[in-house]
Design an enzyme around this catalytic site. Structure first.
Site, short mmCIF file in Angstrom:
data_model
loop_
_atom_site.label_atom_id
_atom_site.label_comp_id
_atom_site.label_asym_id
_atom_site.label_seq_id
_atom_site.Cartn_x
_atom_site.Cartn_y
_atom_site.Cartn_z
N HIS A 140 0.90 -1.08 -0.01
CA HIS A 140 -0.09 -0.11 -0.01
C HIS A 140 0.76 1.33 0.02
O HIS A 140 1.94 1.12 0.36
CB HIS A 140 -1.10 -0.06 1.25
CG HIS A 140 -2.00 -0.89 1.08
ND1 HIS A 140 -3.20 -1.00 2.02
CD2 HIS A 140 -2.35 -1.95 0.34
CE1 HIS A 140 -4.07 -1.80 1.65
NE2 HIS A 140 -3.40 -2.45 0.42
N GLU A 142 0.73 3.75 1.96
CA GLU A 142 1.49 4.08 3.34
C GLU A 142 2.69 3.28 3.71
O GLU A 142 3.50 3.89 4.29
CB GLU A 142 0.34 3.95 4.34
CG GLU A 142 -0.89 4.68 4.47
CD GLU A 142 -1.90 4.18 3.24
OE1 GLU A 142 -3.19 4.83 3.63
OE2 GLU A 142 -1.55 3.42 2.40
N CYS A 148 -6.58 1.96 5.49
CA CYS A 148 -7.31 1.01 6.20
C CYS A 148 -6.66 0.54 7.54
O CYS A 148 -5.63 1.22 7.96
CB CYS A 148 -6.91 -0.30 5.15
SG CYS A 148 -5.28 -0.73 4.97
N CYS A 150 -2.83 -0.55 7.71
CA CYS A 150 -1.74 0.48 7.41
C CYS A 150 -2.10 1.71 8.56
O CYS A 150 -0.86 2.04 8.64
CB CYS A 150 -2.34 1.33 5.90
SG CYS A 150 -1.72 0.49 4.65
#
Length: 214
Positions: free
Chosen positions: A53, A55, A84, A87
């Site tokens: 991701h 992040e 999310c 993360c």
């Protein structure tokens, strides 16, 4: 630093709940600025990959920098979707491991906010002094100026930008208030009051003072 194409910015960072144009699902983009006092030391952007991701890419990038741990750095992130749950936990662990960094996240939209696990992730961020706030026109403008190949053109707000931003603000506020109730079983009233004070303080900050002094 590579810059976002104008059309990508407007499509991905648009805070409209739904989009009519058939351009595919909107993805996570994360733009960041690393600052020491008033100087920007590093900035760039990441987008979600299949196995990583945005992040996580951001965390890896900051960890790769040779930062002076005796200094106090501030990081501002603009994201298309709020983190999310996974993360959010990674960001909390990252800041816990790097106490010389302070982080603030501005989000265009909330990611699957009706799921309890994602609400808990947002609350964990706030509890760890990582405020997540809704992007408003000043934040969209700053993101446009710093991360978009704008060809010197000014940011053009889309229709109902403020209404959509206000909706995200209200949803975030509701999620954080739910947290206040849940925390009674594990936190003191003083800790809960501190959390609520932090929410109010950060909400009142202007663009020139994005990050509180923790």
């Amino acid at each position: 630093m590579s810059l976002l194409p104008e059309e990508i910015f407007y499509y991905q960072f648009g805070n409209q709940p739904q989009v009519r144009e058939p351009k595919g699902r909107r993805k996570t983009y994360l733009c960041y600025k690393l600052k020491l006092l008033d100087e920007t030391l590093d900035q760039g952007y990441f987008k979600n990959k299949k196995k990583s991701h945005a992040e996580i890419c951001f965390i890896d990038k900051i960890c790769s920098l040779d930062l002076d741990q005796t200094q106090r750095y501030k990081i501002i992130c603009y994201v298309t979707w709020s983190p999310c749950a996974h993360c959010a936990e990674k960001l909390v662990a990252f800041i816990d491991d790097h106490p010389y960094l302070s982080l603030q996240v501005f989000t265009s939209r909330l990611y699957v906010h009706w799921l309890w696990v994602n609400q808990r992730g947002l609350r964990r961020l706030w509890k760890s002094n990582i405020p997540v706030l809704a992007m408003t026109e000043p934040e969209f403008t700053d993101c446009w100026k710093n991360f978009v190949d704008n060809q010197e053109r000014p940011f053009q707000p889309w229709e109902k930008l403020k209404q959509y931003s206000d909706k995200v603000k209200r949803r975030l506020q509701k999620i954080l208030k739910i947290n206040t109730i849940d925390l009674f079983s594990e936190q003191s009233s003083e800790e809960i009051r501190d959390l609520n004070n932090l929410v109010d303080a950060v909400r009142n900050l202007n663009l020139d003072a994005h990050l509180p002094h923790y």
